[in-house]
Design a protein around this motif. Structure first.
Motif, PDB file in Angstrom:
ATOM      1  N   UNK A 133      71.017  28.584  45.526  1.00 49.59           N
ATOM      2  CA  UNK A 133      70.143  28.195  44.406  1.00 49.59           C
ATOM      3  C   UNK A 133      70.174  26.701  44.141  1.00 49.59           C
ATOM      4  N   UNK A 134      71.209  26.022  44.599  1.00 53.36           N
ATOM      5  CA  UNK A 134      71.285  24.574  44.409  1.00 53.36           C
ATOM      6  C   UNK A 134      70.165  23.828  45.132  1.00 53.36           C
ATOM      7  N   UNK A 135      69.483  24.490  46.053  1.00 54.12           N
ATOM      8  CA  UNK A 135      68.332  23.853  46.690  1.00 54.12           C
ATOM      9  C   UNK A 135      67.236  23.523  45.682  1.00 54.12           C
ATOM     10  N   UNK A 136      67.210  24.245  44.578  1.00 57.24           N
ATOM     11  CA  UNK A 136      66.197  23.956  43.555  1.00 57.24           C
ATOM     12  C   UNK A 136      66.487  22.652  42.834  1.00 57.24           C
ATOM     13  N   UNK A 137      67.733  22.185  42.898  1.00 56.38           N
ATOM     14  CA  UNK A 137      68.127  20.959  42.198  1.00 56.38           C
ATOM     15  C   UNK A 137      67.652  19.719  42.948  1.00 56.38           C
ATOM     16  N   UNK A 138      67.913  19.699  44.236  1.00 57.92           N
ATOM     17  CA  UNK A 138      67.521  18.543  45.053  1.00 57.92           C
ATOM     18  C   UNK A 138      67.389  19.019  46.487  1.00 57.92           C
ATOM     19  N   UNK A 139      66.236  19.494  46.831  1.00 59.83           N
ATOM     20  CA  UNK A 139      66.017  20.134  48.124  1.00 59.83           C
ATOM     21  C   UNK A 139      66.254  19.164  49.286  1.00 59.83           C
TER      22      UNK A 139
END
Length: 276
Positions: A133-139
């Motif tokens: 889900x951290x991809x939503x922060x800074x892909x």
């Protein structure tokens, strides 16, 4: 609850085992349900997700199901132990030993070990889900750098969960409370002792007749004698009932974390589609 003939059940032989198990089933059927069952398929992912989220979606499906299975096992084990506590009440030592050997020991061993397993599974699930889900922060700058599964612990989970702020902090605190020091002390650190030494018995029988100890003032070692009493079923039931409540709280915290992540994933996909 009155049991008809359990005091005479010795548990030696097939006929006696059948009678004993029948008494257990009667006792369990008469017990009111305590605790609660953890739900399945409680989350809703968008109908259309980009391939980027395939791992997240599949892991969430597996993790949520397996966590629910394990938590529901613990809830059921408490009920089962309550029934056995009724059945063996008033039995002589020989009958208690037979019942414990044939039925109670495996059940209680599994039940007392479950809080640690549940704690580890919460940790494992959160680390993987937060990482994806951290991809939503800074892909653009996101890196697939989560350690191998065998290396994941609560510290690992914290590294990948810190971007989720108070939601993750709440989750971490609830998970830390599961199987904590009070539970370990009350069970004689059962999990470690069972896997690495000799754990306390259940219902009947003593262990640890000789214990190697160290004088904290002098640093010298010595042997202590005496042994540890067995874990009584009412005590085990009380401890596990409290652990169930902690597990339910941790599951609710995981649900909140996942809901926040799904919201972020949905917004991410919507923004990506609008710009394409």
């Amino acid at each position: 609850m009155m049991m008809s003939d359990t005091s005479a059940i010795a548990g030696n032989g097939v006929e006696e085992d059948v009678r004993l198990y029948r008494a257990y089933r009667e006792a369990r059927a008469a017990l009111p349900f305590s605790g609660r069952y953890t739900p399945y398929r409680w989350y809703t992912l968008p109908d259309k997700l980009s391939m980027v989220w395939m791992a997240y979606a599949q892991m969430l499906g597996e993790f949520s199901t397996e966590l629910a299975n394990t938590l529901n096992d613990l809830t059921n084990h408490v009920q089962r132990l309550q029934a056995w506590a009724i059945v063996i009440e008033g039995m002589d030592d020989d009958a208690k030993m037979a019942a414990t050997h044939e039925f109670i020991d495996v059940l209680a061993t599994n039940a007392v070990n479950l809080p640690y397993a549940i704690k580890s599974r919460f940790t494992f699930a959160a680390a993987h889900l937060c990482h994806q889900a951290n991809m939503t922060r800074d892909f653009v700058s996101w890196q697939d750098d989560l350690p191998l599964d065998i290396e994941i612990d609560l510290n690992t989970s914290g590294i990948y969960g810190r971007g989720w702020g108070k939601t993750y902090i709440r989750f971490k605190r609830t998970v830390e409370a599961i199987g904590a020091k009070a539970f370990r002390d009350a069970t004689g650190d059962f999990r470690n002792a069972y896997n690495h030494r000799f754990s306390p018995r259940f219902v009947i029988g003593m262990t640890g007749m000789v214990t190697r100890m160290r004088n904290e003032e002098t640093g010298r070692f010595y042997y202590g004698f005496g042994g540890r009493e067995p874990l009584a079923l009412p005590d085990v039931i009380g401890l596990l009932t409290a652990e169930c409540q902690l597990c339910y709280m941790a599951f609710e915290a995981l649900q909140a974390l996942v809901e926040e992540q799904i919201g972020a994933i949905t917004a991410f996909d919507a923004a990506a589609n609008s710009s394409s």
